[in-house]
Design a protein around this motif. Sequence first.
Motif, short mmCIF file in Angstrom:
data_model
loop_
_atom_site.label_atom_id
_atom_site.label_comp_id
_atom_site.label_asym_id
_atom_site.label_seq_id
_atom_site.Cartn_x
_atom_site.Cartn_y
_atom_site.Cartn_z
N GLY A 278 -28.66 -38.30 25.17
CA GLY A 278 -28.42 -37.20 24.24
C GLY A 278 -29.61 -36.86 23.38
O GLY A 278 -29.47 -36.22 22.34
N TRP A 279 -30.80 -37.31 23.80
CA TRP A 279 -32.01 -37.03 23.03
C TRP A 279 -32.84 -35.98 23.73
O TRP A 279 -32.93 -35.94 24.94
CB TRP A 279 -32.84 -38.31 22.84
N LEU A 280 -33.51 -35.16 22.91
CA LEU A 280 -34.35 -34.09 23.42
C LEU A 280 -35.54 -34.65 24.20
O LEU A 280 -36.19 -35.61 23.76
CB LEU A 280 -34.87 -33.26 22.24
N THR A 281 -35.85 -34.04 25.34
CA THR A 281 -37.05 -34.43 26.09
C THR A 281 -37.99 -33.25 26.33
O THR A 281 -39.16 -33.45 26.64
CB THR A 281 -36.67 -35.01 27.48
N GLY A 282 -37.48 -32.05 26.22
CA GLY A 282 -38.36 -30.91 26.46
C GLY A 282 -37.68 -29.58 26.26
O GLY A 282 -36.49 -29.51 25.92
N LEU A 283 -38.45 -28.52 26.49
CA LEU A 283 -37.95 -27.16 26.38
C LEU A 283 -38.18 -26.45 27.70
O LEU A 283 -39.24 -26.58 28.31
CB LEU A 283 -38.74 -26.37 25.32
N LYS A 284 -37.17 -25.73 28.11
CA LYS A 284 -37.36 -24.84 29.25
C LYS A 284 -37.63 -23.46 28.67
O LYS A 284 -36.84 -22.94 27.87
CB LYS A 284 -36.11 -24.82 30.12
N CYS A 285 -38.77 -22.89 29.04
CA CYS A 285 -39.18 -21.60 28.47
C CYS A 285 -39.32 -20.56 29.57
O CYS A 285 -39.39 -20.88 30.76
CB CYS A 285 -40.51 -21.72 27.75
N GLN A 286 -39.43 -19.34 29.10
CA GLN A 286 -39.57 -18.21 29.99
C GLN A 286 -40.78 -17.41 29.50
O GLN A 286 -40.96 -17.25 28.29
CB GLN A 286 -38.31 -17.36 29.81
N ARG A 287 -41.62 -16.97 30.42
CA ARG A 287 -42.74 -16.11 30.03
C ARG A 287 -42.21 -14.75 29.58
O ARG A 287 -41.24 -14.24 30.15
CB ARG A 287 -43.68 -15.90 31.22
N MET A 288 -42.89 -14.18 28.61
CA MET A 288 -42.47 -12.87 28.11
C MET A 288 -43.63 -11.89 28.26
O MET A 288 -44.80 -12.29 28.33
CB MET A 288 -42.09 -12.97 26.62
N THR A 289 -43.28 -10.63 28.25
CA THR A 289 -44.30 -9.59 28.24
C THR A 289 -43.87 -8.57 27.19
O THR A 289 -42.70 -8.49 26.84
CB THR A 289 -44.46 -8.95 29.63
#
Lengths: 296, 478
Positions: free
Chosen positions: B363-374
């Motif tokens: 239940g601990w954070l390991t990362g972020l999933k991100c999306q490229r933006m324009t």
Amino acid sequence: MFPIVEARWLAPEVKLFRLRAPQIARKRQAGQFVIVRVHDHGERIPLTIADSDGDTITIIVQGVGKTTRLLNSLETGQAVPDVVGPLGRPSEINYFGTVVVIGGGLGTAIAYPTAKALKFVGNRVLSIIGARTRGLVILEQEMRAISDEVFVTTDDGSYGEKGFVTDRLRTLVSGDSPPDLVLAIGPIPMMRAVAEVTRPRGIKTVVSLNPIMVDGTGMCGGCRVVVGGKALFACVDGPEFDAHQVDFQILATRNAMYREAEQRALAELQAHAADPHVCRLTQSHPEILRSADSPT
Amino acid sequence: MTTSNPLPPKERMRIPRQRMPEQPAGERRENFAEVNLGLSAALAHQEALRCLHCKSHHCFTGCPVGVKIKDFIELILVGDFLGAAAKIREDNVLPAITGRVCPQEDQCEGCCILGKHGEPLAIGYLERFVADYERQTGQVGLPPKAPPTGKRVAIIGSGPAGLSAAGDLAQRGHQVTVLEALHEIGGVLIYGIPEFRLPKQIVHEEVENLRRLGIEFRTNVVVGRTVTVDELLGEEGYDAVFIATGAGLPVFLNIPGEHLCGVYSANEFLTRVNLMKANQFPAYDQPIYDCRGKAVAVIGGGNTAMDAVRTALRLGAQTATIVYRRSEVEMPARIEEVKHAREEGVQFLTLANPVAFLGDDRGWLTGLKCQRMTLGEPDKSGRRRPQPVPGSEFEIPAQVAVVAVGNQGNPLVQSTTPDLKTNPLGYIEADPDTLRTSKRGVFAGGDIVTGGATVILAMGAGRKAAQAIDEYLKNGKW
């Protein structure tokens, strides 16, 4: 400063305090809590208001970490520097019919004011007090005074029925006239187990959650809990929620977030307290020995 | 006003803008001490010489509280630093604070004629200089107080709007009580803005100055819970109420994984450090997740995001990254904050938007999933609207994430004051000129009306409210 007008032990590590806090006492309703800070370097912790009378509020504290143990070292005549409240939404007090109130461990102190209010509006109140062992059963007389029936269960069978609160609950819900409402307050595994007993029968079940809080006014969001798939803030949206909607796993995980730090703080406190020569505890936190009425 | 500036305007314009002495970036990222060290008297004098003393004095009109800038600069030139501070205090009750946290580039300095051809006068540095000089001499020039009017005003919230209104109302002879929910006075100045930008000692001193004006401060009072607005106007006997509660309800991203351990709102992250001093755990009891050696991601591009990311560095983070969905040009943070952050080693991941927090089975954070933006067409704010690039998902590691994407109005006061009108975002509706709400005797200003803004805009609202409350208390007309 909030003077302590009464302090007495109810069980090992469990202490009752009556604090003079007129504004809070006048306002508080069953189910609400206060946030206290015990000294100048102290953290803010939430504690349910167990009762109120005139100018005073009652809180019942179980010494588990540094702050609760420091609090429990205070005596009548001393004072708590910061007490703020009443916070949170009051319990829903209505006529439901038959209500089963379950208090596990210190949860009995949190359930008591709501049970009392539910009784006052005419509900039939059946109470189950659960504890590990006889010495940890608290508020039995108080619960008897506001309940139609009281059942005590102990894990080791040293008092009342041997077993868990859910054993007794199962009997109560499987009869011909199941309760109209179950209120369960205690350790997370107990509340989760109660929810699983009542869920298949569709009995409305309410739990009071105790996530980590900082400000208690909705400002920080640290107390967010997942209820029905939505993130809600226990301090302003709760602390009571529909037990069948609560994600207890997330609550348990988040409550363990600072476990290492908490253990370290407690260990240092105990190391100080164990030193027979110099009381460094009162050197580092002199205000805890300061009398509420003394001019210092 | 004539000036004692001996230099002709052309020579004044040749003097370069004085630089603010700073702690070196490599050192300061390891400590919580103030980054900006302040001008010396010599530097301040040199800077003051640059003022053109132009007739139009646009700087004055650019100041939300109307500080008489030309006049206080003149007093610096003649060496009367205490007089300069007193001059500022006529319009601004918190000069040592605004001298540090105002976005001068958008206000007084943004209007300075010098800025048309070069760099504007460093008005903020000079304000800070005289305020600090005054503090260090201990001779704070409190403004004169009008005779008591017998009227009582309750102010809800002790942040910049509340303090500024309190100061002005006390000067007009009204009896003022400030109610604060937390255990310390100062609101966002205490819990929000970090020590390295605004030392808390300065806030304490400014609050002490207000106390000396006769203002009563009450901590641990949550209006809406401990007492209601109706009770303040009824049995508590106040003649008017000013609601200045700020925008204290954090907005989350509402993406998967936001409940993971290690994910904070900026409010919580900063409150733990600034108010509760978690950076000094265990000398202070409130803990914060141990950031040492960790990757910290802060989501957002405003001043709060900069405060959080720079705090993370000082807590020992191995990497501290701003994740922002637009480009750096659109960042609402002050230029100085972005510059300071970059110097200290903050990384900027722009045109990236988190779509999920990733965790382990504990239940601990390991990362972020991100999306490229324009960037697409400009939106309502005039900034180009960020749009996701399909199929551009990527992951970054993070053990701590801080969500700093803004606040909503905290509903505690509104929900317990039924005849107080709010807008769909939960903010209180108030007349823009008089700050009157829908409820007689009740005024509101600052972030609880406008949404998240700046210290000085909140102070401006406080001044405006004080003026309107004073008028209402005098003529009783609503």
